[in-house]
Write a protein that holds these residues in place. Structure first.
Motif, PDB file in Angstrom:
ATOM      1  N   ALA A  65      49.803   5.487 -20.422  1.00  0.00           N
ATOM      2  CA  ALA A  65      50.744   5.470 -21.717  1.00  0.00           C
ATOM      3  C   ALA A  65      50.456   6.666 -22.559  1.00  0.00           C
ATOM      4  CB  ALA A  65      50.493   4.147 -22.372  1.00  0.00           C
ATOM      5  N   ARG A  66      51.541   7.127 -23.290  1.00  0.00           N
ATOM      6  CA  ARG A  66      51.138   7.949 -24.237  1.00  0.00           C
ATOM      7  C   ARG A  66      51.947   7.429 -25.426  1.00  0.00           C
ATOM      8  NH1 ARG A  66      53.794  13.815 -22.214  1.00  0.00           N
ATOM      9  NH2 ARG A  66      52.736  14.202 -24.219  1.00  0.00           N
ATOM     10  N   PRO A  67      51.702   8.115 -26.611  1.00  0.00           N
ATOM     11  CA  PRO A  67      52.308   7.434 -27.937  1.00  0.00           C
ATOM     12  C   PRO A  67      53.858   7.315 -27.790  1.00  0.00           C
ATOM     13  CG  PRO A  67      50.791   9.517 -28.456  1.00  0.00           C
ATOM     14  CD  PRO A  67      50.992   9.196 -26.864  1.00  0.00           C
ATOM     15  N   GLY A  68      54.328   6.417 -28.480  1.00  0.00           N
ATOM     16  CA  GLY A  68      55.826   5.979 -28.546  1.00  0.00           C
ATOM     17  C   GLY A  68      56.420   5.328 -27.464  1.00  0.00           C
ATOM     18  N   GLY A  69      55.443   4.965 -26.456  1.00  0.00           N
ATOM     19  CA  GLY A  69      56.244   4.210 -25.321  1.00  0.00           C
ATOM     20  C   GLY A  69      56.434   5.133 -24.024  1.00  0.00           C
ATOM     21  N   LEU A  70      55.990   6.462 -24.269  1.00  0.00           N
ATOM     22  CA  LEU A  70      56.072   7.395 -23.369  1.00  0.00           C
ATOM     23  C   LEU A  70      54.944   7.366 -22.018  1.00  0.00           C
ATOM     24  CD1 LEU A  70      57.068  10.582 -25.313  1.00  0.00           C
ATOM     25  CD2 LEU A  70      58.671   9.004 -24.035  1.00  0.00           C
ATOM     26  N   LYS A  71      55.238   7.885 -21.133  1.00  0.00           N
ATOM     27  CA  LYS A  71      54.059   7.756 -19.719  1.00  0.00           C
ATOM     28  C   LYS A  71      53.947   9.325 -19.626  1.00  0.00           C
ATOM     29  CE  LYS A  71      54.967   3.076 -18.464  1.00  0.00           C
ATOM     30  NZ  LYS A  71      53.905   2.416 -18.875  1.00  0.00           N
ATOM     31  N   TRP A  72      52.711   9.660 -18.824  1.00  0.00           N
ATOM     32  CA  TRP A  72      52.435  10.926 -18.415  1.00  0.00           C
ATOM     33  C   TRP A  72      52.943  10.933 -17.127  1.00  0.00           C
ATOM     34  CZ3 TRP A  72      49.997  14.761 -20.881  1.00  0.00           C
ATOM     35  CH2 TRP A  72      49.249  14.487 -22.007  1.00  0.00           C
ATOM     36  N   ASN A  73      53.711  12.235 -16.711  1.00  0.00           N
ATOM     37  CA  ASN A  73      54.247  12.229 -15.510  1.00  0.00           C
ATOM     38  C   ASN A  73      53.302  13.054 -14.420  1.00  0.00           C
ATOM     39  OD1 ASN A  73      56.737  11.145 -16.123  1.00  0.00           O
ATOM     40  ND2 ASN A  73      57.492  13.003 -17.021  1.00  0.00           N
ATOM     41  N   GLY A  74      51.970  13.315 -15.008  1.00  0.00           N
ATOM     42  CA  GLY A  74      51.050  14.311 -14.180  1.00  0.00           C
ATOM     43  C   GLY A  74      49.735  13.854 -14.758  1.00  0.00           C
ATOM     44  N   LEU A  75      48.892  14.611 -14.206  1.00  0.00           N
ATOM     45  CA  LEU A  75      47.494  14.612 -14.768  1.00  0.00           C
ATOM     46  C   LEU A  75      47.200  15.615 -15.729  1.00  0.00           C
ATOM     47  CD1 LEU A  75      45.928  14.903 -11.091  1.00  0.00           C
ATOM     48  CD2 LEU A  75      46.234  12.705 -12.520  1.00  0.00           C
ATOM     49  N   LEU A  76      46.359  15.006 -16.813  1.00  0.00           N
ATOM     50  CA  LEU A  76      45.864  15.984 -17.734  1.00  0.00           C
ATOM     51  C   LEU A  76      44.381  16.199 -17.512  1.00  0.00           C
ATOM     52  CD1 LEU A  76      46.534  17.655 -20.444  1.00  0.00           C
ATOM     53  CD2 LEU A  76      45.576  15.692 -21.635  1.00  0.00           C
ATOM     54  N   ILE A  77      43.925  17.501 -17.112  1.00  0.00           N
ATOM     55  CA  ILE A  77      42.581  17.825 -16.759  1.00  0.00           C
ATOM     56  C   ILE A  77      41.734  18.655 -17.605  1.00  0.00           C
ATOM     57  CG2 ILE A  77      41.211  18.720 -14.751  1.00  0.00           C
ATOM     58  CD1 ILE A  77      43.677  18.591 -13.212  1.00  0.00           C
ATOM     59  N   GLU A  78      40.703  17.953 -18.013  1.00  0.00           N
ATOM     60  CA  GLU A  78      39.834  18.952 -18.867  1.00  0.00           C
ATOM     61  C   GLU A  78      38.943  20.042 -18.219  1.00  0.00           C
ATOM     62  OE1 GLU A  78      36.287  18.096 -22.439  1.00  0.00           O
ATOM     63  OE2 GLU A  78      36.685  16.765 -20.931  1.00  0.00           O
ATOM     64  N   THR A  79      39.243  21.406 -18.609  1.00  0.00           N
ATOM     65  CA  THR A  79      38.860  22.337 -17.989  1.00  0.00           C
ATOM     66  C   THR A  79      37.698  22.992 -18.935  1.00  0.00           C
ATOM     67  OG1 THR A  79      40.404  23.883 -18.574  1.00  0.00           O
ATOM     68  CG2 THR A  79      40.900  22.635 -16.575  1.00  0.00           C
ATOM     69  N   SER A  80      37.177  24.010 -18.087  1.00  0.00           N
ATOM     70  CA  SER A  80      35.974  25.064 -18.806  1.00  0.00           C
ATOM     71  C   SER A  80      36.966  26.166 -19.411  1.00  0.00           C
ATOM     72  CB  SER A  80      35.276  25.590 -17.683  1.00  0.00           C
ATOM     73  OG  SER A  80      34.515  24.849 -17.213  1.00  0.00           O
ATOM     74  N   PRO A  81      36.657  26.442 -20.701  1.00  0.00           N
ATOM     75  CA  PRO A  81      37.411  27.713 -21.127  1.00  0.00           C
ATOM     76  C   PRO A  81      37.706  28.772 -20.252  1.00  0.00           C
ATOM     77  CG  PRO A  81      35.780  26.884 -22.934  1.00  0.00           C
ATOM     78  CD  PRO A  81      35.547  26.268 -21.368  1.00  0.00           C
ATOM     79  N   GLY A  82      38.835  29.189 -20.260  1.00  0.00           N
ATOM     80  CA  GLY A  82      39.306  30.390 -19.304  1.00  0.00           C
ATOM     81  C   GLY A  82      39.170  30.300 -17.880  1.00  0.00           C
ATOM     82  N   ALA A  83      38.938  28.883 -17.391  1.00  0.00           N
ATOM     83  CA  ALA A  83      38.850  28.534 -15.924  1.00  0.00           C
ATOM     84  C   ALA A  83      40.149  29.013 -15.203  1.00  0.00           C
ATOM     85  CB  ALA A  83      38.710  27.134 -15.797  1.00  0.00           C
ATOM     86  N   ASN A  84      39.775  29.510 -13.859  1.00  0.00           N
ATOM     87  CA  ASN A  84      41.206  29.682 -13.018  1.00  0.00           C
ATOM     88  C   ASN A  84      41.964  28.356 -12.812  1.00  0.00           C
ATOM     89  OD1 ASN A  84      40.798  32.690 -13.054  1.00  0.00           O
ATOM     90  ND2 ASN A  84      39.298  32.353 -11.443  1.00  0.00           N
ATOM     91  N   VAL A  85      43.240  28.548 -12.882  1.00  0.00           N
ATOM     92  CA  VAL A  85      44.108  27.693 -12.414  1.00  0.00           C
ATOM     93  C   VAL A  85      44.733  28.332 -11.122  1.00  0.00           C
ATOM     94  CG1 VAL A  85      46.335  26.225 -13.074  1.00  0.00           C
ATOM     95  CG2 VAL A  85      44.779  26.820 -14.672  1.00  0.00           C
ATOM     96  N   ARG A  86      44.599  27.626 -10.060  1.00  0.00           N
ATOM     97  CA  ARG A  86      44.799  28.122  -8.769  1.00  0.00           C
ATOM     98  C   ARG A  86      45.896  27.069  -8.049  1.00  0.00           C
ATOM     99  NH1 ARG A  86      41.041  31.517  -7.131  1.00  0.00           N
ATOM    100  NH2 ARG A  86      39.039  31.800  -8.218  1.00  0.00           N
ATOM    101  N   ALA A  87      46.667  27.874  -7.234  1.00  0.00           N
ATOM    102  CA  ALA A  87      47.942  27.346  -6.308  1.00  0.00           C
ATOM    103  C   ALA A  87      47.150  26.494  -5.380  1.00  0.00           C
ATOM    104  CB  ALA A  87      48.683  28.330  -5.711  1.00  0.00           C
ATOM    105  N   PRO A  88      47.684  25.171  -5.342  1.00  0.00           N
ATOM    106  CA  PRO A  88      47.074  24.239  -4.110  1.00  0.00           C
ATOM    107  C   PRO A  88      47.818  24.524  -2.860  1.00  0.00           C
ATOM    108  CG  PRO A  88      48.494  23.116  -5.647  1.00  0.00           C
ATOM    109  CD  PRO A  88      48.443  24.603  -6.118  1.00  0.00           C
ATOM    110  N   TYR A  89      48.930  25.146  -2.768  1.00  0.00           N
ATOM    111  CA  TYR A  89      49.629  25.284  -1.689  1.00  0.00           C
ATOM    112  C   TYR A  89      50.623  26.359  -1.645  1.00  0.00           C
ATOM    113  CZ  TYR A  89      52.247  23.847   2.562  1.00  0.00           C
ATOM    114  OH  TYR A  89      53.019  23.779   3.840  1.00  0.00           O
ATOM    115  N   HIS A  90      51.116  26.910  -0.556  1.00  0.00           N
ATOM    116  CA  HIS A  90      52.094  28.063  -0.711  1.00  0.00           C
ATOM    117  C   HIS A  90      53.119  27.667  -1.619  1.00  0.00           C
ATOM    118  CE1 HIS A  90      50.115  29.926   2.891  1.00  0.00           C
ATOM    119  NE2 HIS A  90      49.836  28.546   3.285  1.00  0.00           N
TER     120      HIS A  90
END
Length: 170
Positions: A65-90
């Motif tokens: 659940a999110r505020p106002g009855g909305l829902k998350w459509n994915g994942l919210l991931i806490e990362t390290s500052p400046g961490a690389n975000v990598r492609a998981p697939y082609h």
């Protein structure tokens, strides 16, 4: 609170419009030509085998659940500052720019009707039209704010799907 809810709904609607425009514009590439670890089955065959796009603690999961009855459509991931975000697939980068509510956003087309989204980035390291392979750096996570976070979503067609079953150890 009503203003915040209106803004969340406006941002969600803007993302939906963007995804629909991208769907209409995407010339799907041949998934077999970039088969990767799943072989000729393409992205669909990679279910349960994809590496996480970034390391970190999951702060919100698909369907939470999110505020106002909305829902998350994915994942919210806490990362390290400046961490690389990598492609998981082609895939091929079909969007790499700012979008209100999602910050610096990268969207990959994986063929077979699948796309993935990577939001709340500090710096985009790819450009539209670029082909990427698993492990390629797409962006770096935010270095500012209260805590750096990556928002990760997978869609089949225009519908979000739970990304966890697609990830190794999900």
């Amino acid at each position: 609170r009503n203003t915040e809810l209106r803004e969340l709904r406006t941002n969600a609607a803007a993302l939906e419009r963007l995804v629909e425009k991208l769907r209409a514009a995407i010339d799907e590439f041949d998934a077999g030509a970039v088969a990767g670890p799943a072989g000729r089955g393409g992205f669909a065959a990679a279910r349960g085998k994809l590496p996480w796009p970034a390391r970190g603690k999951v702060l919100a999961s698909y369907g939470d659940a999110r505020p106002g009855g909305l829902k998350w459509n994915g994942l919210l991931i806490e990362t390290s500052p400046g961490a690389n975000v990598r492609a998981p697939y082609h895939g091929r980068v079909v969007y790499a720019d700012w979008l209100s509510g999602l910050g610096q956003l990268v969207i990959l087309d994986h063929g077979g009707g699948f796309i993935s989204l990577y939001a709340n980035n500090d710096r985009i390291r790819t450009q539209v039209g670029q082909r990427v392979a698993p492990g390629d750096v797409l962006a770096t996570s935010s270095a500012g704010g209260l805590r750096p976070e990556l928002y990760f979503e997978i869609r089949r067609g225009s519908r979000p799907v739970d990304p966890r079953p697609w990830l190794r150890g999900g």
